[in-house]
Design an enzyme around this catalytic site. Structure first.
Site, PDB file in Angstrom:
ATOM      1  N   CYS A  64       0.836  -1.205   0.000  1.00 38.94           N
ATOM      2  CA  CYS A  64       0.000   0.000   0.000  1.00 38.94           C
ATOM      3  C   CYS A  64       0.869   1.253   0.000  1.00 38.94           C
ATOM      4  CB  CYS A  64      -0.925  -0.010   1.215  1.00 38.94           C
ATOM      5  SG  CYS A  64      -1.952   1.468   1.361  1.00 38.94           S
ATOM      6  N   CYS A  67      -4.018  -2.286   5.777  1.00 42.89           N
ATOM      7  CA  CYS A  67      -3.989  -0.857   5.489  1.00 42.89           C
ATOM      8  C   CYS A  67      -5.325  -0.303   5.013  1.00 42.89           C
ATOM      9  CB  CYS A  67      -2.910  -0.613   4.436  1.00 42.89           C
ATOM     10  SG  CYS A  67      -2.659   1.092   3.990  1.00 42.89           S
TER      11      CYS A  67
END
Length: 373
Positions: free
Chosen positions: A96, A196
């Site tokens: 991410c 995330c």
């Protein structure tokens, strides 16, 4: 800003220092699938927290919501689902940062304002590179228990060159003290958990079950005796507790046999848990002046390896060599317990983060014992 104490304090610190602060909230998840366990509204609660901080503590500046949910799904989550389905354990947070927070987000923001910089609440530091002082180099935070350079290890240096980490020299207690001093409502907010920006806090296996077809198989002990059943390899991570009763000692996941769709459990002192070698095929060196020549020598390159978030047993001095196929071989001089393919291996020279890659394979003390036999 994420709605937590770290990014809240970061924004207020920069405001106090005279910066022109423009809060940005990343929306990376777009589902209301309650069956998945995500709840679907976690991002909404975080967005509300960001707006409140801006109203109450940042002079009323209006935050911007940037929707990157499609990019997150395509570049991070779908890739992670493929890995889980294949029986390995990915680290979506590293991906991410690499693909979304320090690639897609800066591309959008810097296109609108070429003079802008990015600032985040990560615990990490940027210092002039020892190899080229005109470039930054990523370093561990001063407060090691909160260091997050591991998760930033593959982030593009082009974005890091225009990034600030104001918390890099602070402890978590100091950050919370600043939040109390400025009466930030996030001062006592708990640490976020889960992958995330998805908001999965509990029952992660149930969350994945909503995206992956069940694939039942056996749970075995080291002798091959069947001691239980599983519904999918993605529910297990090498090194974690096995959560099975009826044993005289606590048992751990020692291996996931993808070909046989079996989980092998072992006691905590098993050599199957202790990894002595690992390899990575996609290592990204953070400096354009690396890899160092020593990786192509017989002696190799002596550094430190980290295989998960910084904690006891996650670090080892290692010798790194580049193989003929371009992958890196990492020989761990102190075996690391519970290393899982799919996770990230990050190399350090002291506090300097040299880069990271995905663990493609491991070799354990048990494997070496078999070779000797």
């Amino acid at each position: 800003m994420s709605g937590g104490v770290d990014s809240s304090v970061t924004a207020r610190m920069l405001l106090e220092q005279g910066y022109d602060v423009a809060p940005v909230f990343m929306r990376n998840w777009d589902t209301l699938d309650e069956a998945s366990g995500s709840g679907g509204c976690e991002w909404e609660r975080d967005w509300e927290a960001v707006q409140r901080i801006c109203r109450e503590s940042l002079g009323g500046v209006k935050p911007e919501l940037v929707d990157l949910s499609k990019e997150y799904w395509n570049s991070v989550f779908q890739e992670a689902l493929d890995d889980w389905a294949a029986g390995v354990t990915p680290n979506p947070d590293v991906n991410c940062n690499q693909q979304i927070k320090f690639r897609e987000l800066p591309d959008r923001l810097f296109d609108k304002d070429p003079n802008a910089w990015l600032a985040t609440g990560h615990y990490a530091r940027l210092l002039p590179s020892p190899l080229d002082p005109s470039l930054p180099s990523l370093h561990r935070a001063s407060f090691l228990p909160k260091d997050q350079s591991y998760y930033l290890s593959t982030s593009p240096i082009s974005a890091l060159s225009r990034t600030l980490f104001p918390l890099g020299n602070l402890t978590k207690d100091e950050v919370r003290d600043l939040a109390r001093k400025w009466s930030l409502h996030t001062a006592e907010r708990k640490e976020s958990m889960g992958i995330c920006f998805v908001g999965v806090r509990n029952r992660f296996g149930n969350f994945l079950d909503s995206y992956l077809e069940p694939k039942p198989g056996n749970i075995e002990d080291a002798s091959g005796r069947v001691v239980g059943q599983h519904t999918g390899l993605w529910r297990y991570t090498i090194g974690e507790g096995a959560r099975l009763g009826g044993f005289p000692t606590k048992m751990y996941v020692g291996r996931k046999d993808v070909e046989r769709n079996a989980v092998v459990i072992v006691p905590g002192d098993s050599p199957l848990l202790r990894v002595t070698h690992l390899s990575t095929k996609d290592f990204i060196w953070s400096s354009p002046h690396h890899p160092p020549p020593a990786v192509d020598s017989e002696e190799g390159f002596l550094v430190s390896a980290q295989t998960r978030s910084l904690q006891a047993g996650a670090l080892s001095t290692c010798i790194v060599r580049r193989l003929a196929n371009g992958s890196l071989s990492v020989e761990l001089l102190q075996p690391i317990k519970g290393v899982s393919p799919g996770q990230a291996v990050v190399l350090y020279d002291g506090s300097w983060c040299l880069g990271g890659g995905t663990i493609s394979s491991t070799r354990t003390m048990a494997d070496e014992d078999e070779e000797v036999k």
